[in-house]
Design a protein around this motif. Structure first.
Motif, PDB file in Angstrom:
ATOM      1  N   GLU A  92       0.840  -1.210   0.000  1.00 29.00           N
ATOM      2  CA  GLU A  92       0.000   0.000   0.000  1.00 29.00           C
ATOM      3  C   GLU A  92       0.872   1.258   0.000  1.00 29.00           C
ATOM      4  O   GLU A  92       0.575   2.240  -0.702  1.00 29.00           O
ATOM      5  CB  GLU A  92      -0.911   0.000   1.226  1.00 29.00           C
ATOM      6  N   PHE A  93       1.961   1.208   0.805  1.00 28.49           N
ATOM      7  CA  PHE A  93       2.875   2.357   0.854  1.00 28.49           C
ATOM      8  C   PHE A  93       3.509   2.593  -0.506  1.00 28.49           C
ATOM      9  O   PHE A  93       3.621   3.730  -0.983  1.00 28.49           O
ATOM     10  CB  PHE A  93       3.958   2.087   1.913  1.00 28.49           C
ATOM     11  N   TRP A  94       3.932   1.500  -1.186  1.00 29.45           N
ATOM     12  CA  TRP A  94       4.554   1.577  -2.510  1.00 29.45           C
ATOM     13  C   TRP A  94       3.568   2.200  -3.510  1.00 29.45           C
ATOM     14  O   TRP A  94       3.901   3.106  -4.279  1.00 29.45           O
ATOM     15  CB  TRP A  94       4.968   0.162  -2.934  1.00 29.45           C
ATOM     16  N   GLN A  95       2.322   1.705  -3.490  1.00 23.53           N
ATOM     17  CA  GLN A  95       1.311   2.203  -4.437  1.00 23.53           C
ATOM     18  C   GLN A  95       0.996   3.678  -4.198  1.00 23.53           C
ATOM     19  O   GLN A  95       0.756   4.432  -5.133  1.00 23.53           O
ATOM     20  CB  GLN A  95       0.030   1.360  -4.317  1.00 23.53           C
ATOM     21  N   GLU A  96       0.983   4.075  -2.941  1.00 19.77           N
ATOM     22  CA  GLU A  96       0.573   5.451  -2.634  1.00 19.77           C
ATOM     23  C   GLU A  96       1.711   6.454  -2.795  1.00 19.77           C
ATOM     24  O   GLU A  96       1.489   7.627  -3.087  1.00 19.77           O
ATOM     25  CB  GLU A  96       0.054   5.531  -1.189  1.00 19.77           C
ATOM     26  N   ASN A  97       2.984   5.989  -2.583  1.00 21.79           N
ATOM     27  CA  ASN A  97       4.088   6.932  -2.536  1.00 21.79           C
ATOM     28  C   ASN A  97       5.129   6.743  -3.633  1.00 21.79           C
ATOM     29  O   ASN A  97       6.030   7.563  -3.778  1.00 21.79           O
ATOM     30  CB  ASN A  97       4.790   6.842  -1.176  1.00 21.79           C
ATOM     31  N   GLY A  98       5.039   5.648  -4.391  1.00 26.44           N
ATOM     32  CA  GLY A  98       5.941   5.459  -5.514  1.00 26.44           C
ATOM     33  C   GLY A  98       7.189   4.635  -5.168  1.00 26.44           C
ATOM     34  O   GLY A  98       7.490   4.375  -3.999  1.00 26.44           O
ATOM     35  N   THR A  99       7.914   4.262  -6.233  1.00 25.59           N
ATOM     36  CA  THR A  99       9.069   3.363  -6.079  1.00 25.59           C
ATOM     37  C   THR A  99      10.206   4.021  -5.314  1.00 25.59           C
ATOM     38  O   THR A  99      10.863   3.389  -4.484  1.00 25.59           O
ATOM     39  CB  THR A  99       9.548   2.921  -7.473  1.00 25.59           C
ATOM     40  N   ARG A 100      10.450   5.314  -5.595  1.00 31.40           N
ATOM     41  CA  ARG A 100      11.578   5.983  -4.928  1.00 31.40           C
ATOM     42  C   ARG A 100      11.386   5.999  -3.407  1.00 31.40           C
ATOM     43  O   ARG A 100      12.315   5.698  -2.650  1.00 31.40           O
ATOM     44  CB  ARG A 100      11.713   7.409  -5.458  1.00 31.40           C
ATOM     45  N   ALA A 101      10.178   6.313  -2.959  1.00 29.61           N
ATOM     46  CA  ALA A 101       9.922   6.342  -1.525  1.00 29.61           C
ATOM     47  C   ALA A 101      10.013   4.935  -0.928  1.00 29.61           C
ATOM     48  O   ALA A 101      10.519   4.753   0.191  1.00 29.61           O
ATOM     49  CB  ALA A 101       8.541   6.936  -1.251  1.00 29.61           C
ATOM     50  N   ALA A 102       9.562   3.917  -1.685  1.00 29.75           N
ATOM     51  CA  ALA A 102       9.637   2.544  -1.186  1.00 29.75           C
ATOM     52  C   ALA A 102      11.091   2.105  -1.043  1.00 29.75           C
ATOM     53  O   ALA A 102      11.469   1.445  -0.056  1.00 29.75           O
ATOM     54  CB  ALA A 102       8.890   1.608  -2.133  1.00 29.75           C
ATOM     55  N   ALA A 103      11.923   2.483  -2.033  1.00 35.55           N
ATOM     56  CA  ALA A 103      13.351   2.122  -1.952  1.00 35.55           C
ATOM     57  C   ALA A 103      14.010   2.807  -0.769  1.00 35.55           C
ATOM     58  O   ALA A 103      14.847   2.200  -0.059  1.00 35.55           O
ATOM     59  CB  ALA A 103      14.046   2.524  -3.257  1.00 35.55           C
ATOM     60  N   ARG A 104      13.645   4.069  -0.515  1.00 30.22           N
ATOM     61  CA  ARG A 104      14.214   4.790   0.638  1.00 30.22           C
ATOM     62  C   ARG A 104      13.809   4.122   1.948  1.00 30.22           C
ATOM     63  O   ARG A 104      14.629   3.968   2.859  1.00 30.22           O
ATOM     64  CB  ARG A 104      13.738   6.238   0.627  1.00 30.22           C
ATOM     65  N   LEU A 105      12.578   3.655   2.020  1.00 30.98           N
ATOM     66  CA  LEU A 105      12.119   2.977   3.232  1.00 30.98           C
ATOM     67  C   LEU A 105      12.905   1.688   3.456  1.00 30.98           C
ATOM     68  O   LEU A 105      13.312   1.378   4.584  1.00 30.98           O
ATOM     69  CB  LEU A 105      10.615   2.665   3.113  1.00 30.98           C
TER      70      LEU A 105
END
Length: 443
Positions: A10-23
């Motif tokens: 859900e986080f990936w879908q809402e915030n995008g790949t760049r934010a998911a990679a940072r997480l």
């Protein structure tokens, strides 16, 4: 899939790949450094995402679930409202049904009633239309599009439609800012006519609900139909100047077949009416009770001559003066309410907003005298009826107004002369004529 896995997606879908990679990098850094990877809050299995929290908080704005069908041979008007249940049908919802029916007839269209909190009752809709003598030229349809509070633990409702079929050029009449907000994501804004019957910003303290309401009211693309010139002028004066371009107003009607004085016992007590809605803050229930108690204690309302009726919803047991128990009237049908109004001599109806509200009009149209309060540009309602007395929202001013109301109620000649000069409309077809003509011009 685990809770954490689902939340990461859900986080990936809402915030995008760049934010998911940072997480992911942050969590790996925590692991390498020996720090806790997941906080205590992360372990809460019932934690919700921001969209989930917002959806739960503002559930009334949940978008209509729709799918498109080809344009049928007969156009359609869809009225979107919370409910047409017996307790919801008075005042604004009844007016919305009458307006939508007249619009449907003007366009030779089908009328569809869409409800969101309660399965629609065809009998209730027919009760209103029959009471006002409105015959539909095409069929009437009903659909239940319920708010989905929790798709996991809420079983499907048998009467609910899986999705609302809509077609190009369909017109949607919405009845509040939240039904408008729920309709806007699903249909073209230009297809929405928002029937506005109060300054709905005043339903809330300064906060998020008011902000959402203001955003809908400032929408430049939908059309507005405003109940009374008084409210229209107030909205224009308080920043909604676009209503001068895409807004219209009408004055409500009170047919004499429904609203008129009823026969009374020759030597019976006079009747006092109070509009009692303790759960609607704008109706100032506690202030009204206090005024009545003062009036009884000071002899303005002599209980040897008057009996008191509290008419509304969720009315608590209450006593006035030395222990007088008033009549409580709840859940009245449309005609039963009109029958009661036709027996009333004097009413008190408070509304802490610009709109006069319906009870003062209902009572004046039925031959009674009514006291109500002033508010912004609502200063004098004698143009609707000389039997409507406006007073400042001060205890002594309201008591003085009640004293004047008692005097007029007891003065048959003055009361009847005032009644005969009422300026209230009596025909809904005439009431909507100009607005319907403007809305359908060029179609």
């Amino acid at each position: 899939m685990s809770v954490r896995g689902r939340r990461f997606i859900e986080f990936w879908q809402e915030n995008g790949t760049r934010a998911a990679a940072r997480l992911i990098r942050e969590k790996l850094g925590d692991a390498i450094a020996g720090r806790a990877v997941f906080s205590k809050e992360d372990d809460e299995s019932n934690a919700e995402s921001v969209p989930q929290l917002r959806a739960r908080r503002f559930i009334s704005q949940q978008a209509l679930d729709v799918y498109t069908i080809p344009r049928p041979s007969v156009p359609r008007i869809s009225l979107v409202t919370d409910s047409i249940g017996s307790e919801s049908l008075f005042g604004g919802v009844g007016t919305a049904l009458l307006f939508s029916a007249q619009l449907a007839n003007q366009m030779n269209a089908t009328l569809r009633v869409v409800t969101r909190t309660e399965v629609p009752s065809p009998a209730n809709a027919w009760q209103i239309l029959n009471a006002y003598g409105i015959q539909l030229q095409q069929e009437i349809q009903f659909a239940f599009a319920p708010l989905k509070r929790d798709e996991i633990d809420t079983p499907p409702v048998a009467e609910a439609v899986p999705g609302l079929d809509i077609h190009p050029e369909e017109i949607f009449v919405t009845t509040s800012w939240w039904t408008t907000a729920a309709t806007l994501p699903s249909v073209p804004a230009a297809s929405i006519i928002y029937l506005l019957q109060e300054d709905e910003r005043m339903f809330y303290p300064f906060g998020e609900d008011r902000v959402h309401c203001e955003r809908v009211l400032r929408n430049q693309d939908i059309r507005f139909v405003v109940n009374t010139r008084l409210l229209y002028d107030h909205l224009m004066a308080t920043g909604l100047t676009h209503l001068g371009r895409n807004g219209f107003w009408f004055e409500p009607a009170f047919p004499k077949s429904l609203f008129h004085p009823r026969p009374r016992e020759a030597n019976g007590k006079k009747r006092f009416f109070f509009y009692a809605r303790p759960n609607n803050p704008r109706n100032l229930f506690q202030i009204g009770l206090g005024i009545i108690d003062h009036a009884v204690n000071e002899g303005i309302l002599d209980l040897e001559q008057w009996e008191i009726f509290l008419v509304g919803k969720d009315i608590p047991h209450v006593k006035f003066g030395a222990g007088y128990t008033p009549h409580r009237c709840e859940g009245l049908g449309w005609e039963a309410y009109a029958d009661l109004a036709g027996t009333i001599d004097l009413g008190l109806s408070l509304m802490y907003t610009p709109h006069p509200s319906y009870p003062p009009f209902d009572l004046a149209a039925s031959g009674a005298v009514v006291v109500t309060n002033r508010f912004t540009n609502k200063q004098d309602l004698s143009g609707y009826s000389p039997n409507i007395i406006c007073a400042e929202l001060e205890t002594r001013a309201l008591l003085d107004a009640l004293r004047s109301g008692v005097a007029i109620a007891n003065d048959r000649e003055t009361r009847h002369r005032n009644f005969a000069t009422n300026g209230l409309g009596t025909d809904w077809t005439l009431a909507f004529a100009d607005v319907l003509r403007a809305l359908t011009a060029g179609r």
